[in-house]
Structure formats: C-alpha cells, structure tokens
Design an enzyme around this catalytic site. Structure first.
Site, PDB file in Angstrom:
ATOM      1  N   CYS A  75     -55.029  35.888   2.364  1.00  0.00           N
ATOM      2  CA  CYS A  75     -54.661  36.835   1.318  1.00  0.00           C
ATOM      3  C   CYS A  75     -55.656  36.791   0.172  1.00  0.00           C
ATOM      4  O   CYS A  75     -55.843  37.778  -0.522  1.00  0.00           O
ATOM      5  CB  CYS A  75     -53.273  36.514   0.784  1.00  0.00           C
ATOM      6  SG  CYS A  75     -52.214  35.704   1.954  1.00  0.00           S
ATOM      7  N   HIS A  76     -56.259  35.663  -0.038  1.00  0.00           N
ATOM      8  CA  HIS A  76     -57.170  35.552  -1.176  1.00  0.00           C
ATOM      9  C   HIS A  76     -58.410  36.402  -0.987  1.00  0.00           C
ATOM     10  O   HIS A  76     -59.129  36.674  -1.915  1.00  0.00           O
ATOM     11  CB  HIS A  76     -57.543  34.080  -1.379  1.00  0.00           C
ATOM     12  CG  HIS A  76     -58.191  33.452  -0.203  1.00  0.00           C
ATOM     13  ND1 HIS A  76     -57.471  32.858   0.823  1.00  0.00           N
ATOM     14  CD2 HIS A  76     -59.489  33.349   0.132  1.00  0.00           C
ATOM     15  CE1 HIS A  76     -58.348  32.406   1.720  1.00  0.00           C
ATOM     16  NE2 HIS A  76     -59.565  32.689   1.329  1.00  0.00           N
TER      17      HIS A  76
ATOM     18  N   TYR B 140     -57.170  46.450  -0.898  1.00  0.00           N
ATOM     19  CA  TYR B 140     -55.898  46.843  -0.287  1.00  0.00           C
ATOM     20  C   TYR B 140     -56.019  48.218   0.348  1.00  0.00           C
ATOM     21  O   TYR B 140     -55.532  48.449   1.446  1.00  0.00           O
ATOM     22  CB  TYR B 140     -54.803  46.859  -1.342  1.00  0.00           C
ATOM     23  CG  TYR B 140     -54.438  45.488  -1.817  1.00  0.00           C
ATOM     24  CD1 TYR B 140     -53.494  44.748  -1.128  1.00  0.00           C
ATOM     25  CD2 TYR B 140     -55.050  44.939  -2.934  1.00  0.00           C
ATOM     26  CE1 TYR B 140     -53.158  43.483  -1.561  1.00  0.00           C
ATOM     27  CE2 TYR B 140     -54.704  43.677  -3.370  1.00  0.00           C
ATOM     28  CZ  TYR B 140     -53.765  42.957  -2.688  1.00  0.00           C
ATOM     29  OH  TYR B 140     -53.444  41.710  -3.108  1.00  0.00           O
TER      30      TYR B 140
ATOM     31  N   ASN C 126     -44.831  37.787   3.174  1.00  0.00           N
ATOM     32  CA  ASN C 126     -45.118  37.052   4.409  1.00  0.00           C
ATOM     33  C   ASN C 126     -46.151  35.956   4.166  1.00  0.00           C
ATOM     34  O   ASN C 126     -47.329  36.219   4.126  1.00  0.00           O
ATOM     35  CB  ASN C 126     -45.630  38.011   5.480  1.00  0.00           C
ATOM     36  CG  ASN C 126     -44.512  38.920   5.937  1.00  0.00           C
ATOM     37  OD1 ASN C 126     -44.207  39.890   5.288  1.00  0.00           O
ATOM     38  ND2 ASN C 126     -43.889  38.590   7.033  1.00  0.00           N
TER      39      ASN C 126
END
Length: 109
Positions: free
Chosen positions: A53-54, A22, A45
């Site tokens: 996202c993974h 992140y 989102n």
DNA sequence: GATCTGACATTAA
DNA sequence: ATTAATGCCAGAT
C-alpha cells in the site's frame, strides 16, 4: 474478478522503488474514477504483506493522509528505503518514480 | 435492503 | 489557477 481482488492484483505488481496513483490503479482495474474504491479497498484489507500500500500514492505524488499507523511518516520511510526520492514538499518525484504500467503490460483477467 | 461513509480523481464553473 | 460537485466500489450501520 472482483474489483477488490483486481486492485490487489494490480498493486501487488508494483515494482519496488516505484509508486502508482490511485487513479492509475483504478483505471487498470476497469474504472478510472473508482480511485475511491481502490483506496478504501486497501484501507480495510490489511494485505500489507501482499499489497504494498505504501507504493500507492496520490496523483500528485503526495502521501496518504490516513495511512494505517504511522501515516505519511511510515509511508515515506518505506518508500525512501526502496530508493524513492522525495521532494521538499514531502511528495514523491512522480516524473521519475511513477509506475509505468506498460513495463509489465498488465492485463488482469 | 436502503443509506452513508470512505486511503481519490475528474469535470465543470 | 482554485473551488465545488459528481462518480465510482465495497463495507458498515
């Protein structure tokens, strides 16, 4: 470019089989401490088909505690399917699979 | 419109 | 090395 869109643009560039933290995404988005905003942006989102996202994990390589449905299990499954190696702690081997942003020379406008 | 919360990271003690 | 506090951005209340 909104911070949110920037985040999506960056995460979308993450190649399969690699993971980004992140903080890394946040740094590329403009603020290295905005990691929180990054995570929340992905949280609300559901651009899953656009934003992997993974492939976004903790700095340590650990997985997200509240990954949609399935949580870490699903995330790990997806990453393993891409060829990402996991440690016994259930963390990603960042030393090998950490996304090198320099590879694509990302430059979000 | 102000306040709080939330998939984190960094800095200071 | 570990714990506590701060910062960041956007959405929800």
């Amino acid at each position: 470019m909104n911070f949110n869109d920037t985040v999506y643009a960056i995460v979308r560039q993450i190649p399969a089989g690699k993971v980004a933290s992140y903080g890394q995404v946040a740094a590329l988005a403009g603020s290295r401490r905005a990691s929180r905003a990054v995570g929340y942006a992905l949280h609300r989102n559901p651009y899953q088909y656009k934003v992997p996202c993974h492939r976004v994990v903790f700095k340590d390589g650990s997985l997200t505690a509240g990954f949609g449905l399935g949580g870490k299990a699903l995330q790990r499954q997806l990453l393993e399917a891409e060829g990402v190696e996991f440690t016994d702690d259930g963390r990603v081997d960042m030393g090998r699979y950490r996304w090198q942003t320099a590879e694509i020379g990302i430059f979000i406008t």
